[in-house]
Design a protein around this motif. Sequence first.
Motif, short mmCIF file in Angstrom:
data_model
loop_
_atom_site.label_atom_id
_atom_site.label_comp_id
_atom_site.label_asym_id
_atom_site.label_seq_id
_atom_site.Cartn_x
_atom_site.Cartn_y
_atom_site.Cartn_z
N THR A 13 0.81 -1.21 0.00
CA THR A 13 0.00 0.00 0.00
C THR A 13 0.84 1.26 0.00
O THR A 13 0.30 2.35 0.00
N ARG A 14 2.14 1.12 0.01
CA ARG A 14 3.02 2.28 0.00
C ARG A 14 2.88 3.00 -1.34
O ARG A 14 2.83 2.38 -2.39
N THR A 15 2.82 4.30 -1.29
CA THR A 15 2.71 5.06 -2.54
C THR A 15 4.09 5.52 -2.95
O THR A 15 4.92 5.87 -2.12
N TYR A 16 4.31 5.51 -4.24
CA TYR A 16 5.60 5.90 -4.79
C TYR A 16 5.44 7.13 -5.66
O TYR A 16 4.36 7.41 -6.18
N ASN A 17 6.52 7.81 -5.85
CA ASN A 17 6.58 8.91 -6.79
C ASN A 17 6.37 8.33 -8.19
O ASN A 17 6.87 7.25 -8.48
N PRO A 18 5.65 9.01 -9.09
CA PRO A 18 5.42 8.46 -10.44
C PRO A 18 6.70 8.17 -11.20
O PRO A 18 6.71 7.34 -12.11
N ALA A 19 7.80 8.81 -10.86
CA ALA A 19 9.06 8.57 -11.56
C ALA A 19 9.73 7.26 -11.11
O ALA A 19 10.64 6.78 -11.77
N VAL A 20 9.29 6.69 -9.99
CA VAL A 20 9.88 5.45 -9.48
C VAL A 20 9.36 4.28 -10.31
O VAL A 20 8.17 4.14 -10.52
N VAL A 35 8.75 0.34 -10.83
CA VAL A 35 8.55 -0.83 -9.98
C VAL A 35 8.21 -2.03 -10.85
O VAL A 35 7.49 -1.91 -11.84
N GLY A 36 8.69 -3.19 -10.47
CA GLY A 36 8.31 -4.43 -11.14
C GLY A 36 8.83 -4.51 -12.56
O GLY A 36 9.96 -4.14 -12.85
N ASN A 37 7.98 -4.98 -13.46
CA ASN A 37 8.36 -5.16 -14.87
C ASN A 37 8.07 -3.88 -15.65
O ASN A 37 7.35 -3.87 -16.63
N TRP A 38 8.67 -2.81 -15.25
CA TRP A 38 8.37 -1.50 -15.84
C TRP A 38 8.77 -1.43 -17.30
O TRP A 38 8.09 -0.81 -18.10
N ILE A 39 9.86 -2.08 -17.67
CA ILE A 39 10.29 -2.01 -19.07
C ILE A 39 9.28 -2.71 -19.97
O ILE A 39 9.01 -2.26 -21.08
N GLU A 40 8.67 -3.80 -19.49
CA GLU A 40 7.65 -4.50 -20.27
C GLU A 40 6.40 -3.64 -20.39
O GLU A 40 5.76 -3.61 -21.45
N ASP A 41 6.04 -2.93 -19.33
CA ASP A 41 4.88 -2.04 -19.38
C ASP A 41 5.10 -0.91 -20.37
O ASP A 41 4.20 -0.57 -21.15
N VAL A 42 6.30 -0.35 -20.38
CA VAL A 42 6.62 0.73 -21.31
C VAL A 42 6.59 0.21 -22.74
O VAL A 42 6.03 0.85 -23.64
N GLN A 43 7.15 -0.97 -22.96
CA GLN A 43 7.18 -1.56 -24.31
C GLN A 43 5.77 -1.87 -24.80
O GLN A 43 5.44 -1.62 -25.96
#
Length: 128
Positions: free
Chosen positions: A26-33, A35-43
């Motif tokens: 439940t921890r909130t992160y800055n949008p620039a952080v 997390v996880g499989n971020w490169i796959e999400d971007v692709q």
Amino acid sequence: VSTQSTGCPLQHYFKQINLRFISMATRTYNPAVRVGNWIEDVQLEEDIIKDFQEKKESGNLLIQKTQNVMTNLLRAENLSESREGGVLMFGDRINLQHIATSAVLSAKISNLQSCAELKNPCEVSASQ
């Protein structure tokens, strides 16, 4: 390991781990952080945008196909000239109208998918 009425010490340990996991989830992160499989999400996002642009350029978007069909179906059509004695020839473009009700025979386009023209035979209906 003693198992008293308070429960097993391992249960207490697992409860602590679960509480930490829940608080981490439940921890909130800055949008620039990232997390996880971020490169796959971007692709995946880039692939979706690329696919959309390719379909748009080639005219394969559903809205473009629908617009083309409606443009073709709603364009004005020149009717064939009447012949001597009211004779119809194959290929003549005519408009059938009921004398009493003034209803006009028209093609039923409710089952039309994505083709630019109506296929023969097609269903017909009357409209005023």
